[in-house]
Scaffold this active site. Structure first.
Site, PDB file in Angstrom:
ATOM      1  N   PHE A 149       0.811  -1.221   0.000  1.00 34.69           N
ATOM      2  CA  PHE A 149       0.000   0.000   0.000  1.00 34.69           C
ATOM      3  C   PHE A 149       0.843   1.269   0.000  1.00 34.69           C
ATOM      4  O   PHE A 149       0.366   2.335  -0.376  1.00 34.69           O
ATOM      5  CB  PHE A 149      -0.933   0.019   1.231  1.00 34.69           C
ATOM      6  CG  PHE A 149      -0.258   0.482   2.495  1.00 34.69           C
ATOM      7  CD1 PHE A 149      -0.153   1.843   2.795  1.00 34.69           C
ATOM      8  CD2 PHE A 149       0.307  -0.422   3.391  1.00 34.69           C
ATOM      9  CE1 PHE A 149       0.487   2.285   3.951  1.00 34.69           C
ATOM     10  CE2 PHE A 149       0.959   0.005   4.541  1.00 34.69           C
ATOM     11  CZ  PHE A 149       1.041   1.361   4.822  1.00 34.69           C
ATOM     12  N   LYS A 173      -1.242  -7.165  -9.177  1.00 34.86           N
ATOM     13  CA  LYS A 173      -2.197  -7.318  -8.067  1.00 34.86           C
ATOM     14  C   LYS A 173      -1.782  -6.262  -7.043  1.00 34.86           C
ATOM     15  O   LYS A 173      -0.924  -6.492  -6.199  1.00 34.86           O
ATOM     16  CB  LYS A 173      -2.105  -8.732  -7.493  1.00 34.86           C
ATOM     17  CG  LYS A 173      -3.359  -9.218  -6.777  1.00 34.86           C
ATOM     18  CD  LYS A 173      -3.812  -8.336  -5.640  1.00 34.86           C
ATOM     19  CE  LYS A 173      -2.995  -8.480  -4.378  1.00 34.86           C
ATOM     20  NZ  LYS A 173      -3.327  -7.435  -3.361  1.00 34.86           N
ATOM     21  N   GLU A 176      -4.946  -3.826  -1.886  1.00 35.59           N
ATOM     22  CA  GLU A 176      -6.392  -3.576  -1.860  1.00 35.59           C
ATOM     23  C   GLU A 176      -6.731  -2.341  -1.030  1.00 35.59           C
ATOM     24  O   GLU A 176      -7.870  -1.924  -0.954  1.00 35.59           O
ATOM     25  CB  GLU A 176      -7.140  -4.815  -1.341  1.00 35.59           C
ATOM     26  CG  GLU A 176      -6.803  -5.271   0.075  1.00 35.59           C
ATOM     27  CD  GLU A 176      -5.547  -6.159   0.170  1.00 35.59           C
ATOM     28  OE1 GLU A 176      -4.540  -5.870  -0.512  1.00 35.59           O
ATOM     29  OE2 GLU A 176      -5.579  -7.113   0.968  1.00 35.59           O
ATOM     30  N   ARG A 177      -5.684  -1.746  -0.378  1.00 37.07           N
ATOM     31  CA  ARG A 177      -5.977  -0.593   0.479  1.00 37.07           C
ATOM     32  C   ARG A 177      -5.987   0.731  -0.290  1.00 37.07           C
ATOM     33  O   ARG A 177      -6.629   1.673   0.125  1.00 37.07           O
ATOM     34  CB  ARG A 177      -4.976  -0.550   1.636  1.00 37.07           C
ATOM     35  CG  ARG A 177      -5.254  -1.702   2.597  1.00 37.07           C
ATOM     36  CD  ARG A 177      -4.461  -1.562   3.845  1.00 37.07           C
ATOM     37  NE  ARG A 177      -3.328  -2.460   3.835  1.00 37.07           N
ATOM     38  CZ  ARG A 177      -2.482  -2.584   4.840  1.00 37.07           C
ATOM     39  NH1 ARG A 177      -2.633  -1.865   5.922  1.00 37.07           N
ATOM     40  NH2 ARG A 177      -1.480  -3.418   4.770  1.00 37.07           N
ATOM     41  N   SER A 226       5.493  -6.960   3.416  1.00 40.06           N
ATOM     42  CA  SER A 226       6.070  -7.235   4.734  1.00 40.06           C
ATOM     43  C   SER A 226       6.862  -8.554   4.724  1.00 40.06           C
ATOM     44  O   SER A 226       6.642  -9.421   3.874  1.00 40.06           O
ATOM     45  CB  SER A 226       4.946  -7.298   5.767  1.00 40.06           C
ATOM     46  OG  SER A 226       4.028  -8.298   5.388  1.00 40.06           O
ATOM     47  N   CYS A 281       9.559   1.726   3.389  1.00 37.82           N
ATOM     48  CA  CYS A 281      10.493   0.644   3.717  1.00 37.82           C
ATOM     49  C   CYS A 281      11.907   1.188   3.876  1.00 37.82           C
ATOM     50  O   CYS A 281      12.771   0.528   4.410  1.00 37.82           O
ATOM     51  CB  CYS A 281      10.469  -0.414   2.633  1.00 37.82           C
ATOM     52  SG  CYS A 281      11.123   0.208   1.092  1.00 37.82           S
ATOM     53  N   GLU A 380       9.399  -4.069  13.206  1.00 41.26           N
ATOM     54  CA  GLU A 380       9.144  -3.018  12.213  1.00 41.26           C
ATOM     55  C   GLU A 380       7.828  -2.331  12.611  1.00 41.26           C
ATOM     56  O   GLU A 380       6.763  -2.951  12.565  1.00 41.26           O
ATOM     57  CB  GLU A 380       9.016  -3.606  10.801  1.00 41.26           C
ATOM     58  CG  GLU A 380       8.810  -2.501   9.767  1.00 41.26           C
ATOM     59  CD  GLU A 380       8.567  -2.999   8.344  1.00 41.26           C
ATOM     60  OE1 GLU A 380       7.869  -3.999   8.150  1.00 41.26           O
ATOM     61  OE2 GLU A 380       9.067  -2.329   7.410  1.00 41.26           O
TER      62      GLU A 380
HETATM   63  P1  NAD Z   1       1.676  -6.592   3.092  1.00 40.37           P
HETATM   64  O1  NAD Z   1       2.715  -7.637   3.168  1.00 40.37           O
HETATM   65  O2  NAD Z   1       0.566  -6.640   4.076  1.00 40.37           O
HETATM   66  O3  NAD Z   1       0.956  -6.640   1.633  1.00 40.37           O
HETATM   67  C1  NAD Z   1       1.701  -6.641   0.441  1.00 40.37           C
HETATM   68  C2  NAD Z   1       0.892  -7.361  -0.630  1.00 40.37           C
HETATM   69  O4  NAD Z   1       0.686  -8.714  -0.232  1.00 40.37           O
HETATM   70  C3  NAD Z   1      -0.488  -6.760  -0.879  1.00 40.37           C
HETATM   71  O5  NAD Z   1      -0.739  -6.754  -2.258  1.00 40.37           O
HETATM   72  C4  NAD Z   1      -1.416  -7.712  -0.135  1.00 40.37           C
HETATM   73  O6  NAD Z   1      -2.696  -7.804  -0.739  1.00 40.37           O
HETATM   74  C5  NAD Z   1      -0.695  -9.044  -0.223  1.00 40.37           C
HETATM   75  N1  NAD Z   1      -0.966  -9.903   0.951  1.00 40.37           N
HETATM   76  C6  NAD Z   1      -1.215  -9.489   2.219  1.00 40.37           C
HETATM   77  N2  NAD Z   1      -1.394 -10.552   3.028  1.00 40.37           N
HETATM   78  C7  NAD Z   1      -1.242 -11.656   2.249  1.00 40.37           C
HETATM   79  C8  NAD Z   1      -1.320 -13.055   2.507  1.00 40.37           C
HETATM   80  N3  NAD Z   1      -1.568 -13.540   3.728  1.00 40.37           N
HETATM   81  N4  NAD Z   1      -1.113 -13.902   1.489  1.00 40.37           N
HETATM   82  C9  NAD Z   1      -0.847 -13.439   0.243  1.00 40.37           C
HETATM   83  N5  NAD Z   1      -0.779 -12.124  -0.059  1.00 40.37           N
HETATM   84  C10 NAD Z   1      -0.974 -11.241   0.923  1.00 40.37           C
HETATM   85  O7  NAD Z   1       2.419  -5.185   3.102  1.00 40.37           O
HETATM   86  P2  NAD Z   1       1.789  -3.719   3.220  1.00 40.37           P
HETATM   87  O8  NAD Z   1       1.262  -3.521   4.593  1.00 40.37           O
HETATM   88  O9  NAD Z   1       0.905  -3.447   2.068  1.00 40.37           O
HETATM   89  O10 NAD Z   1       3.110  -2.824   3.013  1.00 40.37           O
HETATM   90  C11 NAD Z   1       3.980  -2.504   4.056  1.00 40.37           C
HETATM   91  C12 NAD Z   1       5.136  -3.477   4.143  1.00 40.37           C
HETATM   92  O11 NAD Z   1       5.829  -3.522   2.900  1.00 40.37           O
HETATM   93  C13 NAD Z   1       6.174  -3.062   5.162  1.00 40.37           C
HETATM   94  O12 NAD Z   1       6.611  -4.195   5.845  1.00 40.37           O
HETATM   95  C14 NAD Z   1       7.282  -2.462   4.318  1.00 40.37           C
HETATM   96  O13 NAD Z   1       8.557  -2.483   4.896  1.00 40.37           O
HETATM   97  C15 NAD Z   1       7.222  -3.333   3.114  1.00 40.37           C
HETATM   98  N6  NAD Z   1       7.818  -2.679   1.967  1.00 40.37           N
HETATM   99  C16 NAD Z   1       9.028  -3.118   1.551  1.00 40.37           C
HETATM  100  C17 NAD Z   1       9.651  -2.501   0.483  1.00 40.37           C
HETATM  101  C18 NAD Z   1      10.987  -2.949   0.001  1.00 40.37           C
HETATM  102  O14 NAD Z   1      11.384  -2.512  -1.065  1.00 40.37           O
HETATM  103  N7  NAD Z   1      11.714  -3.781   0.722  1.00 40.37           N
HETATM  104  C19 NAD Z   1       9.023  -1.423  -0.161  1.00 40.37           C
HETATM  105  C20 NAD Z   1       7.776  -1.009   0.294  1.00 40.37           C
HETATM  106  C21 NAD Z   1       7.181  -1.658   1.361  1.00 40.37           C
END
Ligand code: NAD
Length: 495
Positions: A149, A173, A176-177, A226, A281, A380
């Site tokens: 998101f 994909k 969704e937020r 994450s 991140c 985090e």
């Molecule tokens: P998230 O992991 O909750 O979601 C990321 C994606 O995964 C979304 O599209 C979501 O729909 C999907 N998802 C969520 N739960 C899932 C599940 N159980 N099974 C399959 N798919 C699932 O992350 P977020 O809250 O949207 O974003 C924040 C996180 O992303 C933080 O931890 C941040 O550090 C990380 N991030 C990392 C980078 C990087 O380059 N390393 C960059 C941006 C964000």
């Protein structure tokens, strides 16, 4: 109520799963839209469309690909204000941040505009007498991006331009937020002249993600999110024989040496710690104050934190907006309490900041005397909380970073070239800033952390990104030379 559907084969396609999710404006707490959540059969339909598009696209000339890519860049620039407004309305970050995010995303389109150069193959003549060997890189097929998101414009653009320029078809994909921004970008992609079906957006949650991870026609997955989900994506995707790059969570340390320019370091800490409400991140979340730097840096950060203007991201005076959801806001606030309970010193308590309305706001917090066993250090938080850990030596700072599970970005503030060189050489992280707090690589380098911040071996965008979306083919060739061949091939000879 605005409805957000899928985008398949160049058309808006209404969801059929019957499952939807509300989308909020975090600055007001209002539900502003409802997004469809795709079922496995809807994902399959999009993948089949993409596979058909791929079979034609892979034969499209580099010149045509490049022409569309330049158009795409121009359209993103033309619509930059609209994209930034949409982004702020669903994410909450201030408009200047949204515009900055888009600009960093467009760098990746610019890199892909130069794919003609980057995708050149190589040729060795006379590897053996009369034998030539060439290497080319070919596209994989249908590839998918699953994005978080926090950068709904930039992160889809980390992946789509390179994948498409290399000749693949794409399924996005998005989170969704805040799905409206990637939907707009995908519409502009089509307007740029790319064929229908080449980029498809399926909105959804775990169900859609799992369908992509299991689909035999999806050859590669680019994930950003994450750490627990990244680990899951990496293991399920690779078990299914796919190429996976999974970029994950972070805890980024900024080391301040006693010789640092304290004002410069404090400005950097505040913008890198609280920009985008800490939901980056590459945000700085730990200040490692070495020796005598500690008191002055804490004082300088505290003074700036107290002056931070927090409000609706559309207000040009706001420097920090709300958090993404109410639950997340409460979780972040919980960490401030946990720090206090564990014995740290809460210098600025964001919970004291009061706000009108129902937005998901929280003030910025600065917590001193944090130790590495406290949850405010180990987890985090992904919010506007800066923890200060005091150490006596530079060695201790390096050791702390090495012991931390993550290794995304890190920064050193100093005037000492020798210390900077040693940091660059020895620090355990994938992206390093020297007097630069958020060292996100430009689009012609590549992005990726180390340790629990990255699962895979080929990082994202730039040269590594193009490599991820292509596979090498090596051809060894011998042509009979009619002038020397004893076999009559029917060619005219010198005789
Ligand atoms: P998230 O992991 O909750 O979601 C990321 C994606 O995964 C979304 O599209 C979501 O729909 C999907 N998802 C969520 N739960 C899932 C599940 N159980 N099974 C399959 N798919 C699932 O992350 P977020 O809250 O949207 O974003 C924040 C996180 O992303 C933080 O931890 C941040 O550090 C990380 N991030 C990392 C980078 C990087 O380059 N390393 C960059 C941006 C964000």
């Amino acid at each position: 109520m605005k409805k957000i559907h899928h985008l398949v084969d160049g058309m808006s396609v209404e969801g059929t799963s019957g499952r939807t999710k509300p989308v909020f404006n975090p600055a007001t707490g209002e539900i502003t839209a409802e997004v469809d959540l795709a079922s496995p059969s809807e994902v399959d339909a999009a993948v089949q469309v993409a596979e058909r598009a791929f079979r034609e696209w892979r034969h499209t000339s580099i010149a045509a690909r490049t022409k569309h890519m330049f158009n795409f860049r121009a359209l993103c620039l033309e619509h930059k204000d609209e994209i930034a407004r949409r982004l702020t309305a669903e994410h909450g970050k201030v408009l200047s941040d949204s515009a900055g995010e888009l600009a960093r995303g467009i760098e990746n389109i610019e890199y892909a505009c130069g794919a003609s150069e980057a995708l050149k193959g190589s040729l060795s003549t006379n590897a053996s007498t009369g034998i030539d060997v060439s290497t080319i890189r070919q596209p994989l097929g249908v590839v998918a991006g699953i994005t978080p998101f926090n950068f709904p414009a930039m992160i889809p653009l980390w992946t789509i331009p390179n994948a498409i320029a290399a000749g693949n078809a794409f399924i996005l994909k998005p989170s969704e937020r805040d799905p409206s921004t990637p939907m707009l970008i995908a519409e502009l992609f089509h307007e740029a002249g790319f064929p229908d079906g080449l980029l498809n957006v399926v909105n959804g949650d775990k169900e859609a993600v799992d369908a992509l991870l299991d689909h035999e026609l999806v050859r590669a997955i680019s994930f950003v999110g994450s750490t627990p989900i990244a680990k899951y994506i990496y293991s399920r995707g690779t078990e299914n024989g796919k190429r996976v790059q999974a970029l994950a969570g972070a805890k980024n340390h900024m080391v301040v040496l006693p010789d640092a320019d304290i004002d410069m370091a404090a400005d950097a800490a505040v913008s890198a710690g609280f920009g985008s409400a800490g939901e980056r991140c590459m945000a700085i979340s730990v200040i490692v104050a070495v020796g005598d730097s500690a008191d002055p840096i804490v004082e300088a950060i505290s003074a700036r934190t107290n002056k931070l203007v927090i409000g609706d991201g559309t207000d040009p005076t706001s420097e920090m907006g709300p958090l993404i959801t109410e639950e997340h806001r409460d979780r972040v606030a919980g960490y401030v309490q946990a720090g206090a309970d564990a014995g740290a010193t809460v210098i600025v308590d964001g919970r004291d900041h009061t706000f009108e309305g129902d937005g998901f706001f929280l003030g910025a917090s600065l917590i001193d005397n944090v130790t590495t066993d406290m949850s405010v250090y180990t987890d985090e938080i992904f919010g506007p909380v800066l923890a200060v850990v005091r150490v006596d030596t530079f060695d201790e700072a390096l050791e702390m970073i090495e012991k931390n599970a993550w290794g995304n970005g890190t920064a050193l503030f100093t005037r000492d070239g020798g210390a900077a060189r040693r940091f660059h050489e020895e620090v355990e992280a994938g992206m390093v800033g020297i007097n630069v707090p958020v060292p996100v690589p430009v689009g012609y380098h590549s992005f990726g952390g180390w340790n629990d911040s990255f699962f895979g071996d080929t990082t994202m965008y730039g040269p590594e990104g193009l490599r991820f979306y292509t596979r090498p083919k090596v051809t060894t060739t011998r042509w009979p030379d009619p002038s020397t061949s004893s076999v009559n091939l029917g060619f005219p000879t010198n005789e």
